[in-house]
Design a protein around this motif. Sequence first.
Motif, PDB file in Angstrom:
ATOM      1  N   LYS A 194      -8.601  -1.490  13.809  1.00  0.00           N
ATOM      2  CA  LYS A 194      -7.954  -1.711  15.114  1.00  0.00           C
ATOM      3  C   LYS A 194      -7.410  -0.409  15.696  1.00  0.00           C
ATOM      4  O   LYS A 194      -7.326  -0.258  16.914  1.00  0.00           O
ATOM      5  N   TYR A 195      -7.046   0.537  14.843  1.00  0.00           N
ATOM      6  CA  TYR A 195      -6.567   1.837  15.323  1.00  0.00           C
ATOM      7  C   TYR A 195      -7.710   2.740  15.782  1.00  0.00           C
ATOM      8  O   TYR A 195      -7.495   3.664  16.558  1.00  0.00           O
ATOM      9  N   LEU A 230      -6.733  -3.522   9.881  1.00  0.00           N
ATOM     10  CA  LEU A 230      -5.716  -2.798  10.640  1.00  0.00           C
ATOM     11  C   LEU A 230      -6.189  -1.398  10.996  1.00  0.00           C
ATOM     12  O   LEU A 230      -6.031  -0.948  12.139  1.00  0.00           O
ATOM     13  N   ARG A 289       1.071   3.392  11.330  1.00  0.00           N
ATOM     14  CA  ARG A 289       1.817   3.443  12.581  1.00  0.00           C
ATOM     15  C   ARG A 289       2.368   4.842  12.840  1.00  0.00           C
ATOM     16  O   ARG A 289       2.212   5.382  13.944  1.00  0.00           O
ATOM     17  N   ASN A 329      -4.636   2.868  20.585  1.00  0.00           N
ATOM     18  CA  ASN A 329      -5.329   3.374  19.395  1.00  0.00           C
ATOM     19  C   ASN A 329      -5.824   4.801  19.598  1.00  0.00           C
ATOM     20  O   ASN A 329      -5.707   5.359  20.690  1.00  0.00           O
ATOM     21  N   LYS A 369      -6.071  -1.823  18.926  1.00  0.00           N
ATOM     22  CA  LYS A 369      -4.696  -1.512  19.305  1.00  0.00           C
ATOM     23  C   LYS A 369      -4.674  -0.946  20.730  1.00  0.00           C
ATOM     24  O   LYS A 369      -5.562  -0.199  21.125  1.00  0.00           O
ATOM     25  N   LYS A 370      -3.654  -1.303  21.501  1.00  0.00           N
ATOM     26  CA  LYS A 370      -3.573  -0.840  22.889  1.00  0.00           C
ATOM     27  C   LYS A 370      -3.527   0.686  22.975  1.00  0.00           C
ATOM     28  O   LYS A 370      -4.108   1.285  23.871  1.00  0.00           O
TER      29      LYS A 370
END
Length: 221
Positions: free
Chosen positions: A40-41, A37, A6, A105, A102-103
């Motif tokens: 997704k990035y 995860l 993150r 990313n 991810k929105k």
Amino acid sequence: MRTFFRRSFKQLRKQNIQNLIIDIRGNGGGRVGMSTLLSKYISKLPFKVADTVSTQSKGLGSFRKYISGGIFNDVQMAFMAGKKKDGLFHIKRLEHHIYQPKKNNYDGKVYVLIGGNTFSASILFCNAIKGQPHVKLVGEETGGGAYGNSGIMIPNISLPNTHIRVRLPLYKLVQPNNGQVKGVGVLPDISVPASYDALVKGYDKKMVFVKQIIAADFLKH
């Protein structure tokens, strides 16, 4: 790792970093959740982790006493998997769930360094992002199979006579069919083979190659 991802991708966006190198040449694998995860990035498209995640038994039975985790593995397997018509026990969520990017990313170019020591969950990451326009896999064929692998739960087993300890994968995982064939690893988009000169002189040929691509692209603009 969640906090690291993150913060790192937030910093990349903040500084408008246009090129990202991810080095997984020595990554032997790990947790599927972390691989997912990271995907997704990076991925711009929805993706699945697997087409099939199955095991022949819902528990360890009489072999439990030789396996670390023992009853806890049995309990976890009982909650994770359900029996299908093929007689095998499947982790249905991993087979059916579609993961969304991810929105916010990463929006730049991504170069992923791969090689013979790239295995297991790192292969799931490669397959989730391979073929997308902003991603290039660079290096050599992975050691982990592109078609699938064994894993998910991998406890240690102590052999009763020799007391040798080995790791015991409990699930078979077949990856989404992106044209993979059995018996090979994930192939790079840009092949950069091992170099005798680099070995003797002590420089990282694959990293140097990618940095040259980035520099050349920068000069064009």
